[in-house]
Design a protein around this motif. Structure first.
Motif, mmCIF file in Angstrom:
data_model
loop_
_atom_site.group_PDB
_atom_site.id
_atom_site.type_symbol
_atom_site.label_atom_id
_atom_site.label_comp_id
_atom_site.label_asym_id
_atom_site.label_seq_id
_atom_site.Cartn_x
_atom_site.Cartn_y
_atom_site.Cartn_z
ATOM 1 N N GLN A 7 0.811 -1.216 0.000
ATOM 2 C CA GLN A 7 0.000 0.000 0.000
ATOM 3 C C GLN A 7 0.843 1.265 0.000
ATOM 4 O O GLN A 7 0.338 2.346 -0.268
ATOM 5 N N LEU A 8 2.121 1.127 0.311
ATOM 6 C CA LEU A 8 3.040 2.256 0.331
ATOM 7 C C LEU A 8 4.252 1.859 -0.505
ATOM 8 O O LEU A 8 4.948 0.897 -0.185
ATOM 9 N N VAL A 17 8.136 2.309 -12.183
ATOM 10 C CA VAL A 17 7.669 1.545 -11.027
ATOM 11 C C VAL A 17 6.401 0.797 -11.422
ATOM 12 O O VAL A 17 5.612 1.287 -12.235
ATOM 13 N N THR A 18 6.225 -0.393 -10.859
ATOM 14 C CA THR A 18 5.010 -1.170 -11.087
ATOM 15 C C THR A 18 4.315 -1.401 -9.752
ATOM 16 O O THR A 18 4.944 -1.846 -8.791
ATOM 17 N N ILE A 19 3.040 -1.070 -9.712
ATOM 18 C CA ILE A 19 2.230 -1.329 -8.521
ATOM 19 C C ILE A 19 1.188 -2.378 -8.898
ATOM 20 O O ILE A 19 0.851 -2.525 -10.072
ATOM 21 N N ASP A 20 0.714 -3.120 -7.902
ATOM 22 C CA ASP A 20 -0.249 -4.159 -8.252
ATOM 23 C C ASP A 20 -1.341 -4.315 -7.218
ATOM 24 O O ASP A 20 -1.243 -3.839 -6.090
ATOM 25 N N LYS A 69 4.832 15.079 -10.560
ATOM 26 C CA LYS A 69 3.367 15.007 -10.649
ATOM 27 C C LYS A 69 2.828 13.576 -10.573
ATOM 28 O O LYS A 69 1.636 13.369 -10.396
ATOM 29 N N ASP A 70 3.722 12.570 -10.691
ATOM 30 C CA ASP A 70 3.284 11.168 -10.654
ATOM 31 C C ASP A 70 3.168 10.617 -9.236
ATOM 32 O O ASP A 70 2.573 9.561 -9.036
ATOM 33 N N PHE A 71 3.762 11.296 -8.274
ATOM 34 C CA PHE A 71 3.712 10.801 -6.906
ATOM 35 C C PHE A 71 2.382 11.195 -6.277
ATOM 36 O O PHE A 71 1.910 12.309 -6.441
ATOM 37 N N GLY A 72 1.768 10.228 -5.604
ATOM 38 C CA GLY A 72 0.464 10.476 -4.996
ATOM 39 C C GLY A 72 -0.288 9.171 -4.782
ATOM 40 O O GLY A 72 0.306 8.097 -4.678
ATOM 41 N N ASN A 73 -1.600 9.263 -4.740
ATOM 42 C CA ASN A 73 -2.458 8.137 -4.400
ATOM 43 C C ASN A 73 -3.098 7.522 -5.654
ATOM 44 O O ASN A 73 -3.839 8.200 -6.366
ATOM 45 N N TYR A 74 -2.814 6.244 -5.895
ATOM 46 C CA TYR A 74 -3.407 5.502 -7.011
ATOM 47 C C TYR A 74 -4.452 4.551 -6.434
ATOM 48 O O TYR A 74 -4.271 3.987 -5.360
ATOM 49 N N SER A 88 -6.097 1.160 -2.376
ATOM 50 C CA SER A 88 -5.347 2.400 -2.520
ATOM 51 C C SER A 88 -3.856 2.139 -2.339
ATOM 52 O O SER A 88 -3.456 1.398 -1.439
ATOM 53 N N ILE A 89 -3.055 2.763 -3.196
ATOM 54 C CA ILE A 89 -1.597 2.645 -3.120
ATOM 55 C C ILE A 89 -1.009 4.047 -3.161
ATOM 56 O O ILE A 89 -1.287 4.820 -4.082
ATOM 57 N N ARG A 90 -0.214 4.361 -2.162
ATOM 58 C CA ARG A 90 0.437 5.669 -2.119
ATOM 59 C C ARG A 90 1.848 5.527 -2.675
ATOM 60 O O ARG A 90 2.656 4.759 -2.159
ATOM 61 N N LEU A 91 2.131 6.250 -3.740
ATOM 62 C CA LEU A 91 3.446 6.250 -4.364
ATOM 63 C C LEU A 91 4.180 7.511 -3.929
ATOM 64 O O LEU A 91 3.685 8.621 -4.109
#
Length: 157
Positions: A7-8, A17-20, A69-74, A88-91
């Motif tokens: 989540q973080l 970066v890849t989030i899943d 601008k890409d850092f934030g909550n996905y 929710s994932i916070r980058l």
């Protein structure tokens, strides 16, 4: 149901970066990613991948060339006829790792390579054989074999 393994997530600017996100839903759901209340579509900036297996799905979002601008909550969202759920994932930004140190050769003054190797062999065999007494015939054989193997290894370096 949605399960987010991380989540973080921290990544340096300028990298990818890849989030899943994992979902389970029946009836089958429609799943997608959202950032700043806008649905993310595949582009040069964003790569999306979804692997489905029966009622399960594994969603991946790759964000390329990270900028401020890409850092934030996905959010990963999954909807079907029975409802909606989201994860929710916070980058966040982390510093770029420093470059690894350059290899240097260390030479000792006055000692021969053979002498250094012999000392190293003694340390290694003592460590692996637990410092047992030398008068035990099996222990001495093990030490001799270990010395031969270590000497061969050092000669190949």
């Amino acid at each position: 149901m949605i399960w987010v393994p991380n989540q973080l997530v921290g990544a340096p600017a300028g990298t990818n970066v890849t989030i899943d996100c994992h979902t389970e839903a029946y009836p089958r759901a429609i799943s997608y990613w959202v950032y700043e209340n806008v649905m993310i579509l595949p582009t040069k900036k964003y790569g999306t991948e979804t692997t489905e297996n029966s009622y399960r799905a594994h969603m991946k979002l790759t964000i390329r060339d990270l900028r401020e601008k890409d850092f934030g909550n996905y959010r990963c969202i999954s909807k079907n006829s029975l409802g909606e759920t989201e994860g929710s994932i916070r980058l966040y930004e982390i510093p770029m790792p420093s470059s690894p140190p350059k290899a240097t050769e260390v030479r000792s003054s006055g000692a021969s390579k053979e002498g250094e190797c012999h000392g190293l062999i003694e340390i290694i065999t003592t460590f692996f054989l637990g410092g047992t007494e030398e008068n035990d015939e099996n222990t001495q054989d093990s030490k001799n074999l270990a010395e031969i193997r270590i000497q061969h290894l050092l000669n190949t370096i």
